[in-house]
Design a protein around this motif. Structure first.
Motif, PDB file in Angstrom:
ATOM      1  N   ILE B 534      11.607  -0.758  -4.780  1.00 17.12           N
ATOM      2  CA  ILE B 534      12.010   0.103  -3.682  1.00 17.12           C
ATOM      3  C   ILE B 534      13.130  -0.609  -2.937  1.00 17.12           C
ATOM      4  O   ILE B 534      12.957  -1.743  -2.478  1.00 17.12           O
ATOM      5  CB  ILE B 534      10.835   0.378  -2.733  1.00 17.12           C
ATOM      6  CG1 ILE B 534       9.698   1.013  -3.532  1.00 17.12           C
ATOM      7  CG2 ILE B 534      11.271   1.267  -1.580  1.00 17.12           C
ATOM      8  CD1 ILE B 534       8.363   0.860  -2.887  1.00 17.12           C
ATOM      9  N   LEU B 545       7.535   1.335   3.791  1.00 17.52           N
ATOM     10  CA  LEU B 545       6.409   0.575   3.240  1.00 17.52           C
ATOM     11  C   LEU B 545       5.434   0.173   4.340  1.00 17.52           C
ATOM     12  O   LEU B 545       4.224   0.175   4.129  1.00 17.52           O
ATOM     13  CB  LEU B 545       6.916  -0.649   2.478  1.00 17.52           C
ATOM     14  CG  LEU B 545       7.717  -0.323   1.213  1.00 17.52           C
ATOM     15  CD1 LEU B 545       8.154  -1.598   0.506  1.00 17.52           C
ATOM     16  CD2 LEU B 545       6.911   0.541   0.259  1.00 17.52           C
ATOM     17  N   GLN B 546       5.982  -0.162   5.483  1.00 14.93           N
ATOM     18  CA  GLN B 546       5.096  -0.524   6.590  1.00 14.93           C
ATOM     19  C   GLN B 546       4.200   0.654   6.958  1.00 14.93           C
ATOM     20  O   GLN B 546       3.043   0.477   7.323  1.00 14.93           O
ATOM     21  CB  GLN B 546       5.908  -0.954   7.834  1.00 14.93           C
ATOM     22  CG  GLN B 546       6.530  -2.330   7.733  1.00 14.93           C
ATOM     23  CD  GLN B 546       5.525  -3.467   7.870  1.00 14.93           C
ATOM     24  OE1 GLN B 546       4.528  -3.495   7.169  1.00 14.93           O
ATOM     25  NE2 GLN B 546       5.789  -4.410   8.768  1.00 14.93           N
ATOM     26  N   PHE B 549       1.642   1.162   3.807  1.00 13.23           N
ATOM     27  CA  PHE B 549       0.717   0.099   3.412  1.00 13.23           C
ATOM     28  C   PHE B 549       0.049  -0.529   4.627  1.00 13.23           C
ATOM     29  O   PHE B 549       0.632  -0.603   5.713  1.00 13.23           O
ATOM     30  CB  PHE B 549       1.449  -0.966   2.592  1.00 13.23           C
ATOM     31  CG  PHE B 549       1.829  -0.465   1.232  1.00 13.23           C
ATOM     32  CD1 PHE B 549       0.956  -0.622   0.164  1.00 13.23           C
ATOM     33  CD2 PHE B 549       3.026   0.176   1.024  1.00 13.23           C
ATOM     34  CE1 PHE B 549       1.291  -0.142  -1.089  1.00 13.23           C
ATOM     35  CE2 PHE B 549       3.367   0.661  -0.218  1.00 13.23           C
ATOM     36  CZ  PHE B 549       2.493   0.503  -1.280  1.00 13.23           C
ATOM     37  N   LEU B 553       4.190  -6.058   5.810  1.00 14.82           N
ATOM     38  CA  LEU B 553       5.156  -6.389   4.764  1.00 14.82           C
ATOM     39  C   LEU B 553       6.419  -7.034   5.322  1.00 14.82           C
ATOM     40  O   LEU B 553       7.328  -7.372   4.554  1.00 14.82           O
ATOM     41  CB  LEU B 553       5.511  -5.132   3.969  1.00 14.82           C
ATOM     42  CG  LEU B 553       4.364  -4.684   3.062  1.00 14.82           C
ATOM     43  CD1 LEU B 553       4.568  -3.264   2.594  1.00 14.82           C
ATOM     44  CD2 LEU B 553       4.228  -5.617   1.866  1.00 14.82           C
ATOM     45  N   MET B 565      -2.487   0.863  -0.441  1.00 10.83           N
ATOM     46  CA  MET B 565      -1.798   2.085  -0.021  1.00 10.83           C
ATOM     47  C   MET B 565      -2.927   3.044   0.341  1.00 10.83           C
ATOM     48  O   MET B 565      -3.665   3.496  -0.539  1.00 10.83           O
ATOM     49  CB  MET B 565      -0.984   2.599  -1.207  1.00 10.83           C
ATOM     50  CG  MET B 565      -0.048   3.705  -0.937  1.00 10.83           C
ATOM     51  SD  MET B 565       1.044   3.954  -2.376  1.00 10.83           S
ATOM     52  CE  MET B 565      -0.036   4.904  -3.422  1.00 10.83           C
ATOM     53  N   ILE B 578       2.899  -6.691  -3.487  1.00 14.70           N
ATOM     54  CA  ILE B 578       4.308  -6.378  -3.241  1.00 14.70           C
ATOM     55  C   ILE B 578       5.052  -7.673  -2.935  1.00 14.70           C
ATOM     56  O   ILE B 578       4.643  -8.449  -2.067  1.00 14.70           O
ATOM     57  CB  ILE B 578       4.452  -5.393  -2.067  1.00 14.70           C
ATOM     58  CG1 ILE B 578       3.733  -4.081  -2.416  1.00 14.70           C
ATOM     59  CG2 ILE B 578       5.921  -5.148  -1.760  1.00 14.70           C
ATOM     60  CD1 ILE B 578       3.846  -3.032  -1.352  1.00 14.70           C
ATOM     61  N   ARG B 580       8.573  -9.373  -1.687  1.00 18.46           N
ATOM     62  CA  ARG B 580       9.817  -9.031  -1.000  1.00 18.46           C
ATOM     63  C   ARG B 580      10.937  -9.786  -1.707  1.00 18.46           C
ATOM     64  O   ARG B 580      11.051 -11.007  -1.600  1.00 18.46           O
ATOM     65  CB  ARG B 580       9.736  -9.424   0.472  1.00 18.46           C
ATOM     66  CG  ARG B 580      10.913  -8.874   1.258  1.00 18.46           C
ATOM     67  CD  ARG B 580      10.715  -8.934   2.743  1.00 18.46           C
ATOM     68  NE  ARG B 580      11.697  -8.080   3.411  1.00 18.46           N
ATOM     69  CZ  ARG B 580      11.780  -7.948   4.724  1.00 18.46           C
ATOM     70  NH1 ARG B 580      10.930  -8.586   5.513  1.00 18.46           N
ATOM     71  NH2 ARG B 580      12.698  -7.159   5.250  1.00 18.46           N
ATOM     72  N   PHE B 586      12.002  -4.388  -2.447  1.00 25.28           N
ATOM     73  CA  PHE B 586      10.619  -4.805  -2.685  1.00 25.28           C
ATOM     74  C   PHE B 586      10.229  -4.505  -4.136  1.00 25.28           C
ATOM     75  O   PHE B 586      10.678  -3.522  -4.723  1.00 25.28           O
ATOM     76  CB  PHE B 586       9.682  -4.062  -1.744  1.00 25.28           C
ATOM     77  CG  PHE B 586       9.888  -4.415  -0.295  1.00 25.28           C
ATOM     78  CD1 PHE B 586       9.112  -5.394   0.309  1.00 25.28           C
ATOM     79  CD2 PHE B 586      10.867  -3.782   0.459  1.00 25.28           C
ATOM     80  CE1 PHE B 586       9.302  -5.725   1.635  1.00 25.28           C
ATOM     81  CE2 PHE B 586      11.068  -4.109   1.791  1.00 25.28           C
ATOM     82  CZ  PHE B 586      10.282  -5.087   2.381  1.00 25.28           C
ATOM     83  N   MET B 588       6.973  -3.913  -6.530  1.00 29.31           N
ATOM     84  CA  MET B 588       5.591  -3.489  -6.315  1.00 29.31           C
ATOM     85  C   MET B 588       4.844  -3.450  -7.644  1.00 29.31           C
ATOM     86  O   MET B 588       5.314  -2.824  -8.594  1.00 29.31           O
ATOM     87  CB  MET B 588       5.651  -2.086  -5.712  1.00 29.31           C
ATOM     88  CG  MET B 588       4.368  -1.478  -5.378  1.00 29.31           C
ATOM     89  SD  MET B 588       4.778   0.091  -4.566  1.00 29.31           S
ATOM     90  CE  MET B 588       3.245   0.890  -4.825  1.00 29.31           C
ATOM     91  N   LEU B 602       4.067   8.067  -3.395  1.00 28.51           N
ATOM     92  CA  LEU B 602       5.264   7.537  -2.727  1.00 28.51           C
ATOM     93  C   LEU B 602       6.292   8.643  -2.493  1.00 28.51           C
ATOM     94  O   LEU B 602       6.833   8.801  -1.410  1.00 28.51           O
ATOM     95  CB  LEU B 602       5.898   6.414  -3.565  1.00 28.51           C
ATOM     96  CG  LEU B 602       5.127   5.099  -3.641  1.00 28.51           C
ATOM     97  CD1 LEU B 602       5.764   4.157  -4.647  1.00 28.51           C
ATOM     98  CD2 LEU B 602       5.077   4.438  -2.268  1.00 28.51           C
TER      99      LEU B 602
END
Lengths: 559, 879
Positions: B534, B545-546, B549, B553, B565, B578, B580, B586, B588, B602
């Motif tokens: 991503i 993502l924050q 998830f 992150l 998730m 995940i 970074r 990111f 995953m 997603l």
């Protein structure tokens, strides 16, 4: 060597009476109660008759199984590297105490050695081809085998080509035809623009469009040496096609294309032999091709359009499933031999009345050749002058060869033989399930109705004559169970074969009088030594093409 | 109007009971033809298919308050497979969710007659499952244990008792049986008609002789259907087209893959016995004989699942094939033999008919339900594997809940359409696979069974290398994964002989692989994991993502975060790691079978028009897991980079070179709790890196290992796995993963409210690790999954997975503990204290084994003592 041969010929000839006595041997051989010792006795006798065939071109042999009554010298001609006499004799001495029983796995390995299957690739299950695939196989009787087979998909046009070729007087001609004929057909089918594109690519050294996708068994080889020569001849052909084109693009007629391709190839074979080649190997090769012969039975399938082009006595048989599930055979080709009245008529018309009695004798062309149409066989096509000239200027092997020098009797108005095929058209229907192409080795041993039934039952997995339906009858579970068990035990060798052609050969060679495969018989037939095998059976080559009824049905519905 | 019409149909059918009326349904439906009713131009829901599935969905949707529903049937209601169904309702299923669906169906059909006034022929006959072998009996005992804990009465009985229950049975070759007294027989066509009539009363409009041509889709959302009688605009479309569901799915504007395929299915009808069989005669399932037998009109109805099924309709609906569906007695012969062996007295019974009714099968023998991952509002319920009647009620209810509430009340991942992708949709694959699935219906289901057909579809580039070294393979989501490696000098049993509920033949092989992971280093090809990247131009990737998830992150570049998730309920939609890669990108890693589900989730939650780039890079990387204390040595030797924990701490990701290959993503994690690294290798380097690792690793004792070793290592350390142990009804708090949730990470995320509430109120179930105490690995039955857990003699939950721990030398099971109130059966809060203060037993096929419950993994398994001879000068350097 020549001396030795000449010396031996009279010796063998002296055993002529023995030979005629021995003729019923094959039927005895298969009598189930026969013992090993008896077998070897018969076997010994049979060896004599085999020699007989080779040494006398006597027209008095009434039921010769050989399609081509050979001349003694001919043996060396078709297998130049072997000393035929020593070969057969050596075998004969060694063979006396031989045992004939092969185990079922051994039988299978012999039967399956040449089997080949091709499935038309499915694209996500949507098979757009009217052909599901084909199974093919061949079983040699001659050593080496003289039959050939070919299968290929046309890449620049639609359709698939399948063919069986039965060679005689050696395998050179059937080999050449199996390599070359489909290219001639494919080229004949190509539209003008494609021909131009290919020619331009050749001219400018670019990569060529592929024309054929071959589907070959590893044993089906192509001659590397002649490849260039063959290409040049083919190119000349398409160049002529390009020149002949008047510019208006017309629909190409498949029937015409097939006829042209057959005739053109035969013409090229003849020309190449007349012109010769500076390379001595090739020079000898083109002569061998021209002096040997081959019949051809070729099917072209494009959607629901099925054309069969046949030259000679191989046969194309359509397997049709009737509404009640039973199978019937529809013949899509005519045999070109003495059994065909129309062919006899044709030959008589093509030659003066004075030859009416000599042109076909003992059911053979000029008393020699069984098929009335064939590729090669220039001995039946060229004038005597031409034959002599070519042989004289040819290589020594040819010049020394008594067979090639031998001119057929009553040879007055050549050509006596043509490669022009008879083309049959059939529009496929959903009930047309498969097509069997096979050389006469199969048709001699099995009735067409049996062939179609055996393949049909094999392909549908229904090994019984009729499916059972209870209908309105009173049947108990016990009765039904008894009936089904009985049917199941009858089920024979079907599951041993993954290939319909193999299955057919198994029946052709191993069937007993009840129409079921008898392992003992099969084992005996397959363990015959090379030089003997030809006495009891011919080379067998079979292609079974399976049609996709759904696709065929869909075509039908479109209209 | 519709309602009365239906009643008239049913009424007429009642007039002539028996087989004949099945065909008379044709005539009765023609009465409706007279009424030419125009289709509505719009509706909320359009259901396609008037079989038991479609009518059940309509029934439940209308019960739940949705009224604007149109049901379309191409022929007549309750025709198709529903009409020809053998009418056996059986609750003895292998999956708990299937047991629950069948149980609900049973209760629903039982009261349907009362509710609708339509006779359904419901008769409670009970059913008897025969065992000819000990293994079959074990299998039945396992089912029996599970049926009992969800309140379905059943018992294991002796052959003698079987003979008492059914006097026609030959019981001499039996070793036992299972009796399920509340199973029933019912006319499925009548059930469908009753459901339709009830739905119709609730406002559902039903139209027969109306074919759906295709489904219209705009921007990934259903907008309507095109029928042969006109268009209907709608928000929801439900595909209940049975064996035509696959084709219908493909005819949508955005194709929906529904992997199913039909096979011909045969059953026999007889005339009545001399003394007609009573309608209460129990149904017999003789799985070893591959047959079922029920009473039917005083005679019997008997069919089965043969070894050599005949797949049909591969190329889609085909009138020719439909018309050619014939009785095939020769094909039925083995089943008939089996029937006469079981009931010899039937020899003299007269045959009435052999019925050929195609049934639909799926690639994994489980039905298909749920929403399409590609088209919102497109729901599916099909692929019943010949249990349509048994599942109909429950499946319809779950699907209706799914549509109305967003998700069913039970976890149905095992049945979710999204467990499949387009990769299972090849007609050739389906045709081949269902030929294996159909016989499997009655084959013995043993642990660790792998399908044999439709294999080698997705493979790692190392496949051939590993295969040559003795790899044995299993398949997940089409991907081949090594189970273990058979050493050259060792022979394993043939496939059929290796089926066992006891200690398997590979035990020693896996032991040596595990040992090597613990003491040296092993390499496992784990390329099948789903891998997404991503990326965004700005901070959008992080923001999204924050929100999606639960863990934080916003970590420094190079860190790896384990996170979930979650859905609104706080349950795991996916469990992943995940990394970074940089500030805006990111990487995953999710379980293999998440490829479709995670992608759909997603896509659904990502802002539509952002410059976020989501890419599936699963196929781009080969993943090698280097497990073991020596992994660090192998890697540092190959990369000339220090790999010690100081330079490369745990849960860290770095791109580096390995051998000649550059750009390898090295991650310090192994999914097992053992030390080591995952290498994500661009596929063109895979062979090189593998070869380098193996050759350098030689002196450290490297060897190949497979997933069985991985599984043992993982489970002994209490690592739960999504799809097996945890699912979308499991929250992080319920499986001891509070540390992976950052409730106060400074922004909201999906599921946060639910977790906050749960944190306050406590959890109602808790994932617990059990170590079997008095279990003899060599002699006792092995645990698998789904075994009931007893606390102080009370049922508290079921296991979700199990493995043998070679370190603890014990079996370890994971499973959920609930706290059911003794009085009301209601669920109560589960505290650590509740768990710790219980005496536990695990029920394996009726045998109970004592177990120690643990909420946290065994600490000693994690200690990584450095041996003295590992010390080196660099350890003395100042850092």
């Amino acid at each position: 060597m020549t001396k030795q041969r000449n010396l031996r010929i009279p010796v063998r000839s002296s055993s002529l009476p023995l030979f005629s006595d021995a003729m019923p041997a094959p039927t005895q051989l298969f009598f189930p109660l026969i013992r090993n010792c008896e077998l070897s006795r018969i076997y010994g006798t049979a060896c004599y008759c085999h020699h007989k065939h080779l040494c006398c071109s006597s027209p008095y042999v009434p039921q010769s199984r050989l399609r081509y009554t050979p001349h003694p010298a001919y043996a060396t001609f078709c297998r130049p590297k072997e000393n035929w006499w020593q070969y057969t004799q050596g075998r004969r001495y060694a063979s006396t105490p031989q045992k004939f029983y092969l185990t079922p796995p051994q039988v299978n390995s012999i039967l399956k050695a040449n089997e080949y299957s091709f499935k038309v690739p499915e694209f996500d299950g949507k098979n757009v081809s009217s052909i599901l695939g084909f199974d093919s196989n061949q079983l040699p009787a001659n050593a080496p085998i003289e039959d050939r087979r070919s299968a290929a998909t046309c890449l620049q046009t639609r359709g698939m080509l399948l063919g069986v070729f039965d060679g005689h007087a050696g395998c050179a001609c059937s080999q050449a035809v199996s390599e070359r004929l489909f290219y001639y057909i494919a080229v004949s089918l190509l539209p003008h623009e494609t021909l131009l594109e290919i020619e331009n690519a050749v001219e400018s050294g670019r990569a060529l469009l592929p024309i054929l996708q071959w589907h070959k068994h590893p044993n089906d080889y192509f001659s590397k040496e002649a490849s260039k020569l063959y290409f040049n001849s083919l190119r000349t052909y398409w160049q002529e096609l390009i020149d002949l084109n008047t510019g208006e693009s017309t629909d190409i007629d498949v029937k015409e294309a097939l006829i042209n391709a057959f005739k053109r190839l035969d013409n090229d074979i003849s020309l190449e032999a007349q012109v010769g080649d500076p390379n001595s190997f090739l020079n000898y090769l083109v002569l061998r091709v021209a002096f040997s012969g081959a019949t051809a039975c070729v099917a072209h399938v494009d959607g629901v359009d099925l054309h069969v082009a046949n030259t000679g006595d191989s046969r194309a048989m359509l397997g049709v499933q009737e509404e009640d599930g039973s199978w019937s055979a529809v013949t899509l080709s005519n045999d070109h031999n003495a059994q065909n009245e129309r062919e006899l008529e044709r030959l008589k018309l093509e030659h003066p009345k004075s030859e009416a009695k000599s042109v076909v004798k003992q059911d053979r062309l000029l008393g020699l050749l069984m098929p009335f149409r064939a590729f090669g066989d220039v001995k039946f096509k060229w004038s005597i002058d031409l034959q002599k000239r070519v042989i004289e200027s040819g290589p020594d092997q040819l010049n020394d060869n008594e067979y090639t020098k031998f001119i057929p009797p009553n040879y007055h108005t050549p050509p006596y033989l043509t490669a022009e095929p008879e083309v049959t058209y059939h529009r496929l229907r959903p009930q047309d399930k498969f097509l069997v192409l096979a050389t006469d080795g199969l048709w001699e041993t099995m009735h067409r109705q049996d062939v179609v039934r055996i393949v049909g039952e094999y392909l549908t997995g229904m090994h019984h004559q009729q499916p059972i339906a209870v209908g309105g009858y009173k049947v108990t579970l016990g009765q039904m169970h008894g009936l089904l068990t009985e049917r199941r035990t009858k089920m024979s060798s079907v599951f041993e074969d993954q290939n319909a052609a193999t299955h057919l050969i198994r029946h052709a060679v191993g069937n007993n009088e009840f129409g079921t495969v008898d392992h003992e018989r099969l084992s005996k037939m397959l363990s015959l030594p090379e030089e003997l095998a030809r006495m009891y059976r011919d080379d067998i080559t079979i292609i079974v093409v399976q049609f996709n009824s759904h696709v065929v049905g869909a075509y039908q519905n479109q209209e | 109007v519709m309602f009365y019409r239906l009643l008239s149909i049913v009424g007429r059918q009642r007039a002539s009971p028996g087989w004949q009326n099945w065909s008379s349904a044709r005539n009765s439906a023609s009465a409706a033809e007279a009424r030419s009713m125009a289709l509505p131009t719009q509706a909320q829901v359009v259901i396609c298919g008037g079989g038991i599935m479609g009518t059940s969905v309509a029934y439940h949707l209308s019960k739940m308050g949705w009224k604007d529903i149109v049901l379309l049937e191409q022929g007549r209601l309750a025709a198709g497979s529903t009409r020809f169904c053998a009418g056996i309702l059986s609750t003895a299923r292998h999956l708990t969710i299937e047991q629950k669906m069948a149980d609900y169906s049973n209760k629903l059909y039982h009261q349907l007659e009362q509710e609708t006034g339509i006779q359904t022929g419901y008769t409670r006959t009970g059913s008897i499952f025969l065992a000819q072998t000990q293994d079959r009996l074990i299998s039945l005992k396992r089912i029996n244990s599970r049926l009992n804990v969800i309140g379905i009465p059943s018992e294991i009985i002796s052959p003698k008792k079987v003979a008492e229950l059914h006097h026609l049975l030959n019981v001499h070759d039996l070793v036992g049986a299972m009796h399920v007294p509340e199973d029933a027989v019912v006319s499925s066509a009548d059930v469908a008609l009753a459901l339709a009539s009830a739905a119709s009363q609730n406002g559902v409009q039903i139209y027969d002789r109306t074919s759906v041509l295709h489904v219209m889709v705009k921007k990934g959302q259903v907008t309507g259907v095109e029928t042969d009688k006109g268009q209907i605009e709608c928000q929801y479309f439900v595909n209940c087209a049975g064996q035509w569901a696959y084709e219908l799915g493909l005819s949508s504007e955005e194709p929906v893959s529904i992997p199913l395929h039909a096979c011909e299915h045969f059953y026999l009808l007889t005339r009545p016995l001399e003394t007609p069989l009573q309608s209460s005669t129990p149904t017999i399932v003789d799985a070893d004989g591959r047959i079922y037998i029920r009473n039917w009109q005083g005679g019997i109805l008997s069919g089965g699942f043969e070894k050599n099924p005949k797949p049909i309709f591969t190329e889609g609906k085909n009138q020719l094939e439909i018309q050619n569906l014939q009785e095939d007695w020769d094909h039925f012969e083995p089943l008939l033999s089996s029937l006469l062996r079981r009931m010899p007295e039937l020899e003299t019974l007269e045959i009435m008919k052999l019925v050929n009714c195609p049934e639909t099968f799926t690639p994994d023998m489980r039905c298909i339900m749920g929403e399409s991952p590609a088209v919102q509002g497109y729901f599916v319920l099909a692929g019943m594997n010949s249990a349509g009647l048994s599942f109909g009620g429950g499946a319809g209810k779950y699907l209706a809940e799914w549509m109305v509430h967003g998700y069913p009340s039970e976890n149905v991942w095992e049945l979710d359409l999204k467990r499949f992708g387009a990769l299972q949709s090849s007609r050739t694959f389906l045709r081949h696979r269902v030929m294996e699935v159909m016989p499997l219906m009655y084959d013995l289901k043993v642990p660790r069974w792998d399908f044999q057909t439709g294999r080698q579809l997705r493979t790692s580039p190392l496949y051939d290398r590993l295969d040559a070294q003795g790899a044995r393979w299993m398949e997940k989501h089409g991907f081949e994964r090594p189970k273990y490696f058979v050493p050259p000098d060792k022979d394993l049993l043939a496939l059929e002989q290796s089926k066992t509920f006891y200690k398997p033949d590979w035990f020693d092989i896996v032991e040596s692989e595990v040992k090597c992971c613990k003491e040296a280093v092993c390499v496992i090809d784990m390329s099948s994991f789903t891998k997404f990247e991503i990326t965004s131009t700005g901070d959008q990737a992080l923001e999204v993502l924050q929100y999606l998830f639960s863990n934080d992150l916003d970590v420094p570049v190079g860190h790896i975060v384990h996170t979930g998730m979650l859905n609104e309920g706080g349950g795991y939609e996916n469990d992943c790691s995940i990394a970074r890669l940089n500030k805006r990108s990111f990487f995953m890693i999710s379980p293999t079978d998440q490829q479709v589900h995670c992608w759909a989730w997603l896509k659904k939650h990502m802002p539509k028009d952002s410059n976020l780039l989501l890419e599936d890079v699963t196929w781009k990387y080969t993943a090698l897991n280097l497990i073991g204390p020596r992994a660090v040595d192998v890697l540092s030797e190959l990369s000339y980079a220090p790999m010690t924990p100081d330079h490369f701490p745990s849960l860290f990701c770095k791109e580096m070179s390995v051998g000649y290959a550059n750009g390898i993503r090295v991650m310090s994690m192994t999914h097992t709790g053992e030390p080591g690294f995952m290498l994500y290798i661009p596929i063109e380097y895979a062979l090189h890196v593998y070869n380098e690792v193996m050759s350098v690793g030689q002196k450290y004792g490297i060897r190949n290992a497979g997933y069985y070793a991985l599984r043992s290592l993982r489970i002994e350390k209490f690592f739960a796995f999504w799809g097996q142990d945890i699912n979308n009804l499991t929250t992080p708090l319920e499986c001891g993963r509070e540390s992976r949730v950052k409730l106060e990470k400074g922004m909201d995320f999906i599921g946060r409210d639910a977790l906050l509430l749960q944190k306050q109120n406590g959890v109602y179930k808790r994932l617990t690790m059990f170590i079997l105490d008095d279990h003899d690995t060599d002699l006792d039955l092995w645990p698998w999954w789904g075994e009931p857990i007893y606390r102080n003699g009370q049922y508290v939950g079921k296991t979700t997975s199990s493995a043998y721990s070679y370190s603890l030398e014990r079996h370890v099971c994971l499973g959920f503990v609930h706290n059911f109130s003794e009085d009301t059966g209601e669920e109560q809060v589960v505290t650590a204290d509740f768990i710790n203060r219980g005496e536990y037993e695990i029920d394996i096929a009726g045998y109970r084994f004592q177990a120690k419950a643990k909420l946290y993994p065994v600490a000693s398994l994690f200690t990584q003592k450095r041996r003295k001879d590992d010390m080196e000068l660099s350890d003395l350097h100042g850092k």
